[in-house]
Scaffold this motif. Sequence first.
Motif, PDB file in Angstrom:
ATOM      1  N   SER A 198       8.266   0.621  -0.263  1.00  0.00           N
ATOM      2  CA  SER A 198       8.278  -0.164   0.976  1.00  0.00           C
ATOM      3  C   SER A 198       7.802   0.653   2.165  1.00  0.00           C
ATOM      4  O   SER A 198       7.801   1.889   2.132  1.00  0.00           O
ATOM      5  N   SER A 200       8.912   0.686   6.157  1.00  0.00           N
ATOM      6  CA  SER A 200       9.831   0.177   7.179  1.00  0.00           C
ATOM      7  C   SER A 200       9.413   0.711   8.538  1.00  0.00           C
ATOM      8  O   SER A 200       9.396   1.922   8.753  1.00  0.00           O
ATOM      9  N   CYS A 213       8.914  -6.908  17.026  1.00  0.00           N
ATOM     10  CA  CYS A 213       8.280  -6.857  15.706  1.00  0.00           C
ATOM     11  C   CYS A 213       7.253  -7.976  15.524  1.00  0.00           C
ATOM     12  O   CYS A 213       6.455  -7.924  14.591  1.00  0.00           O
ATOM     13  N   GLN A 222       0.763  -5.029   9.036  1.00  0.00           N
ATOM     14  CA  GLN A 222       1.242  -5.707   7.836  1.00  0.00           C
ATOM     15  C   GLN A 222       0.075  -6.168   6.968  1.00  0.00           C
ATOM     16  O   GLN A 222       0.132  -6.068   5.738  1.00  0.00           O
ATOM     17  N   LYS A 230       6.718  -3.779  -0.031  1.00  0.00           N
ATOM     18  CA  LYS A 230       7.617  -4.506   0.875  1.00  0.00           C
ATOM     19  C   LYS A 230       7.396  -3.983   2.281  1.00  0.00           C
ATOM     20  O   LYS A 230       7.220  -2.780   2.472  1.00  0.00           O
ATOM     21  N   ASN A 232       9.024  -4.162   6.221  1.00  0.00           N
ATOM     22  CA  ASN A 232       9.980  -4.691   7.186  1.00  0.00           C
ATOM     23  C   ASN A 232       9.874  -3.922   8.483  1.00  0.00           C
ATOM     24  O   ASN A 232       9.332  -2.819   8.535  1.00  0.00           O
ATOM     25  N   LYS A 234      12.055  -3.277  12.311  1.00  0.00           N
ATOM     26  CA  LYS A 234      13.280  -3.468  13.076  1.00  0.00           C
ATOM     27  C   LYS A 234      13.115  -2.831  14.452  1.00  0.00           C
ATOM     28  O   LYS A 234      12.727  -1.662  14.548  1.00  0.00           O
TER      29      LYS A 234
END
Length: 256
Positions: A198, A200, A213, A222, A230, A232, A234
């Motif tokens: 992933s 992050s 975001c 992205q 993955k 994500n 934050k």
Amino acid sequence: LAISLGVALSHRLSSPSSESLKKTIIDKCEAFIQNNKSSSANDCQKIWSAFEQAFVGKDPCNVPMEAYDLLIHTVIQDPVCNRMLFWSKTKKIVHDFTEKTDCFLTLEDTLVGFVMNGLTWCGKEESNETFTTGCPGWTDCVNNTVRSFWNRASAAFADAACGDVTAMLNGSIATPFSPTSIFATIEVKRFKAAKMKSLSVVLVTKENEGTTCDDPSLKDLQKEIDPKLKYNCKAVPESKIQDCISQPDTACGACW
Ligand code: AVW
């Protein structure tokens, strides 16, 4: 006589800088190995030689990043899966954080990154000397000695990225994923879905203001990464990261 005196004098004046760069680099290299036993297979003298051959005798505006291939291959560095931290426009807070906690490692916490961090160097055509002043600046020319080093070292760091990877980006600026940054132009392009689980993004914000975001540049990020990874993101207030820096025993997962 005037010419040979001038040559002899300039040689004398610039020799100490060559010697002191060598000493600085070897001293930092040895200090790093002392503090990081996993790096003890490295030979600082060999690292210096591989470093030096990249730029000595060359036009300091014409050193491609490939010139540092030998250096990168000479350094023995274990990747630390799940703990690698990339960053862009967040240098200060990121390194305050990695210095105080044991959660993550940045490029500047690896042997080459640590050794070269803060240094300036270059060579000159038809000279076997090393200079630490009068070198081209970051944006003076594309292929300058220092910038090409950071490009090459960043490429190697990104090639090694594995497991869960984190990137700390700046939520106080208009474009947190800046298309001209090393993070965008080199690192993200080399992330490999086969090795990584992933990505992050930690978007460092001033108290509830600035970008979120949903920012278009983060949508671009992205889109750039392999869909098998993955993703994500934050938004984390800077004060929360500051709290973790001042309480270094906070569990790594508890900071955001
Ligand atoms: P950055 P990146 N003049 O914060 O994504 C002088 O933009 O590029 O982040 N020095 C400069 C200039 C400039 N115009 N631009 C950049 N720098 C230097 C390696 C300066 O030292 C790590 F693995 C600035 O603090 C990160 O994931 C630094 O480059 C990623 O690449 C970073 O510029 C950070 O590069």
